[in-house]
Design a protein around this motif. Structure first.
Motif, PDB file in Angstrom:
ATOM      1  N   ASP A   4      -1.073   5.278   3.750  1.00  0.00           N
ATOM      2  CA  ASP A   4      -2.131   4.407   4.313  1.00  0.00           C
ATOM      3  C   ASP A   4      -1.637   3.311   5.237  1.00  0.00           C
ATOM      4  OD1 ASP A   4      -3.816   5.474   2.371  1.00  0.00           O
ATOM      5  OD2 ASP A   4      -3.394   4.233   0.848  1.00  0.00           O
ATOM      6  N   SER A   5      -0.365   3.367   5.589  1.00  0.00           N
ATOM      7  CA  SER A   5      -0.073   2.560   6.589  1.00  0.00           C
ATOM      8  C   SER A   5      -0.531   2.547   7.822  1.00  0.00           C
ATOM      9  CB  SER A   5       1.678   2.738   7.024  1.00  0.00           C
ATOM     10  OG  SER A   5       1.531   3.977   7.555  1.00  0.00           O
ATOM     11  N   GLU A   6      -1.238   3.435   8.397  1.00  0.00           N
ATOM     12  CA  GLU A   6      -2.229   3.306   9.614  1.00  0.00           C
ATOM     13  C   GLU A   6      -3.594   2.894   9.147  1.00  0.00           C
ATOM     14  OE1 GLU A   6      -0.734   3.492  12.524  1.00  0.00           O
ATOM     15  OE2 GLU A   6       1.125   3.926  11.683  1.00  0.00           O
ATOM     16  N   ASN A   7      -4.095   3.180   8.054  1.00  0.00           N
ATOM     17  CA  ASN A   7      -5.267   2.920   7.854  1.00  0.00           C
ATOM     18  C   ASN A   7      -5.433   2.200   6.405  1.00  0.00           C
ATOM     19  OD1 ASN A   7      -6.835   4.445   9.900  1.00  0.00           O
ATOM     20  ND2 ASN A   7      -5.810   5.970   8.907  1.00  0.00           N
ATOM     21  N   PRO A   8      -5.539   0.720   6.549  1.00  0.00           N
ATOM     22  CA  PRO A   8      -5.524  -0.121   5.209  1.00  0.00           C
ATOM     23  C   PRO A   8      -6.425   0.542   4.233  1.00  0.00           C
ATOM     24  CG  PRO A   8      -6.014  -1.393   7.057  1.00  0.00           C
ATOM     25  CD  PRO A   8      -5.517   0.082   7.766  1.00  0.00           C
ATOM     26  N   PRO A   9      -6.337   0.451   2.925  1.00  0.00           N
ATOM     27  CA  PRO A   9      -7.169   0.929   1.903  1.00  0.00           C
ATOM     28  C   PRO A   9      -8.375  -0.009   1.660  1.00  0.00           C
ATOM     29  CG  PRO A   9      -5.144   0.459   0.966  1.00  0.00           C
ATOM     30  CD  PRO A   9      -4.968   0.371   2.112  1.00  0.00           C
ATOM     31  N   THR A  66     -10.702  -3.762   2.962  1.00  0.00           N
ATOM     32  CA  THR A  66     -10.794  -4.794   3.990  1.00  0.00           C
ATOM     33  C   THR A  66      -9.989  -6.098   3.608  1.00  0.00           C
ATOM     34  OG1 THR A  66     -12.819  -5.818   2.969  1.00  0.00           O
ATOM     35  CG2 THR A  66     -13.276  -3.620   4.224  1.00  0.00           C
ATOM     36  N   ASP A 111       1.460  -5.062   3.216  1.00  0.00           N
ATOM     37  CA  ASP A 111       0.159  -5.137   3.872  1.00  0.00           C
ATOM     38  C   ASP A 111       0.392  -6.122   5.307  1.00  0.00           C
ATOM     39  OD1 ASP A 111      -2.483  -5.500   4.775  1.00  0.00           O
ATOM     40  OD2 ASP A 111      -2.678  -7.199   3.097  1.00  0.00           O
ATOM     41  N   TYR A 153       0.859  -1.153   0.037  1.00  0.00           N
ATOM     42  CA  TYR A 153       0.168  -0.123  -0.001  1.00  0.00           C
ATOM     43  C   TYR A 153       0.748   1.298  -0.039  1.00  0.00           C
ATOM     44  CZ  TYR A 153      -3.530  -3.153   1.879  1.00  0.00           C
ATOM     45  OH  TYR A 153      -4.578  -4.374   1.755  1.00  0.00           O
ATOM     46  N   TYR A 168      -2.240  -5.918   7.469  1.00  0.00           N
ATOM     47  CA  TYR A 168      -3.355  -6.012   8.178  1.00  0.00           C
ATOM     48  C   TYR A 168      -4.258  -7.197   7.900  1.00  0.00           C
ATOM     49  CZ  TYR A 168      -2.384  -1.361   9.829  1.00  0.00           C
ATOM     50  OH  TYR A 168      -1.513  -0.309  10.427  1.00  0.00           O
TER      51      TYR A 168
END
Length: 500
Positions: A41-46, A48, A110, A37, A112
């Motif tokens: 966006d490392s704190e909020n994955p783009p 699911t 990624d 990513y 997450y």
């Protein structure tokens, strides 16, 4: 591989592309591809976990259901989606971070979703016993092997100079590379041995990101992106010699550098032309047309009378790739209006995005749509979708890589354990080294539907740059260096005195 006992210390950084990062197992012939990513966006994955899983499953389905049918099952390794423990993924991300090239660190792994694609490690194939010499694997990115003939092409230069050669000028002008490659894909896809040998030689001379050599899973030869230095000839020859000395009657086992490199070229050319063999092989006459099989930017263009296109064996990896590339019958200029037709339809009827399979699923129905596309445009959205599908498949074939794995064989193995392996025969004189081989195709991800506008913009920039310079390199760029073959020829002039 037990997923509940994953240890990051069993894995090492292998490489990465624009959209994924690859790690390889230190003992097993396995790799994991993990999504990347943008760093912001490392704190909020783009996306699911379910979306990440579907993205990777789409890659598997596209490879196994679409590209495998077009390119041949024997060349394809589709892999499978795996769900990894999140703690393992996080620790792995920390471990490999310092090994990543700085220019790739604008994106992060990624950590997450835990989703990854598990594939065989084609740089370290299971073709040998532990006591044997490590496999030698050569990765070639052949690129587009034909010139467009579509009536929609607006600039005549596109029908004379291939996309790769024009793109070289654009990349040098924009500082991507300091010197151009003299490789031309049309020479490699010609089936003419002289032209193929010439093309492979220039892939070795200026590998950029189109040629790599791996030994036992480790990359031993590739582009030095930030260096002006030519490749270390002695280091490469040190790795290559053991693979080509076997079975050659050279005085005191001395094999000149030029002979080693020429033998490598012959091995690769034969592997690229090989199929399953047996019986009479069908060679398909070049269907690209006389003028379309030669690029005017190739150094061999002036010799086109002596070195034409001889066609490719229909079971060869080059033939299958070229046929799939030629699904692009309209060129990006002819395709773009059809893309706009589909885009407008989806704006009016957004729910049909799924039924038209714009982002998959990549199943038999998808393959059937592109294979049964009418030859004439009837103005329907179905025709436009089928042509867009064809173009996307062709673009994947234009950007794929070929992996040729070579494994030396001992005299004792001639009739024993490796008897099921195909071998390269009759390609060296006086006697070929005994080599088992395999040929695979990789990098078969589907190209996004939404990337087509950017494809058109890039095409326009490349053509404009080439026309603006008249095919001449920009000032300040480096001319192609003499390279390792010139160094090998200088070495061959050395007098060797042996005691009698």
């Amino acid at each position: 591989m037990e997923l509940d006992k994953m240890d990051e210390n069993d894995w090492k950084y292998h490489g990465e592309g624009n959209k994924s990062l690859v790690v390889s197992h230190v003992q097993l012939s396995r790799v994991l591809r993990l999504l990347k990513y943008p760093a912001e966006d490392s704190e909020n994955p783009p996306q699911t976990v379910e979306q990440a899983f579907r993205q990777i499953q789409n890659i598997v389905d596209f490879s196994s259901n679409v590209m495998s049918s077009l390119l041949g099952e024997k060349f394809i390794h589709s892999g499978e989606v795996v769900k990894l423990p999140l703690e393992f993924v996080r620790q792995l991300s920390i471990k490999v971070q310092h090994q990543r090239p700085a220019w790739r660190c604008d994106k992060v792994m990624d950590i997450y979703s835990g989703c990854a694609l598990c594939l065989p490690n084609l740089t370290s194939p299971v073709l040998h016993l532990p006591t044997h010499t490590a496999p030698l694997c050569i990765e070639i990115k052949p690129k587009c092997g034909f010139l467009p003939s579509s009536k929609h092409v607006s600039k005549d230069i596109k029908t004379k100079v291939c996309r790769f050669c024009m793109h070289q000028h654009y990349k040098v002008a924009n500082g991507k590379w300091k010197r151009p490659s003299l490789y031309c894909p049309l020479d490699l896809f010609s089936g003419n041995r002289h032209r193929m040998d010439f093309a492979i030689r220039h892939l070795i001379e200026e590998p950029q990101n189109n040629f790599k050599i791996f030994k036992g899973g480790q990359c031993i030869y590739s582009s030095k992106e930030v260096s002006d230095d030519s490749m270390d000839l002695n280091a490469l020859l040190h790795h290559l010699r053991p693979y080509f000395l076997h079975g050659n009657t050279r005085i005191n086992s001395h094999m000149t550098s030029k002979a080693v490199l020429n033998d490598l070229i012959q091995v690769l050319a034969n592997a690229l032309l090989s199929g399953d063999g047996g019986g009479d092989r069908k060679v398909v006459v070049d269907t690209r047309g006389g003028g379309r099989s030669f690029c005017e930017a190739s150094l061999l263009n002036k010799e086109r009378i002596r070195h034409g296109s001889e066609g490719l064996p229909s079971d060869s990896v080059l033939f299958r790739i070229l046929q799939t590339q030629m699904l692009d019958t309209l060129d990006i200029e002819g395709l773009f209006p059809l893309y706009r037709r589909v885009e407008q339809h989806l704006q009016d009827f957004p729910k049909e995005r799924t039924s038209l399979q714009v982002e998959g699923p990549y199943n038999e129905a998808f393959l059937e749509k592109l294979q049964k596309c009418p030859t004439e445009d009837d103005g329907s959205v179905e025709y436009a979708v089928a042509k867009v599908h064809q173009y996307r498949v062709a673009m994947t074939a234009k950007d794929c890589s070929i992996m040729v794995a070579l494994v030396p064989r001992s005299e004792e193995d001639e009739d024993e354990g490796l008897s099921t392996q195909r071998r390269l025969r009759d390609f060296l004189s006086p006697r070929p080294p005994a080599l088992s081989y395999s040929v695979s195709i990789l990098d078969l991800d589907p190209k996004p539907f939404d990337s087509i506008p950017s494809q058109l913009r890039l095409d326009q920039k490349i053509v404009s740059c080439y026309l603006r310079t008249g095919g001449a390199l920009p000032k300040g760029s480096l001319s192609p260096h003499p390279g390792i073959f010139a160094a090998a020829e200088r070495e061959d002039c050395t007098l060797l005195f042996h005691p009698v």
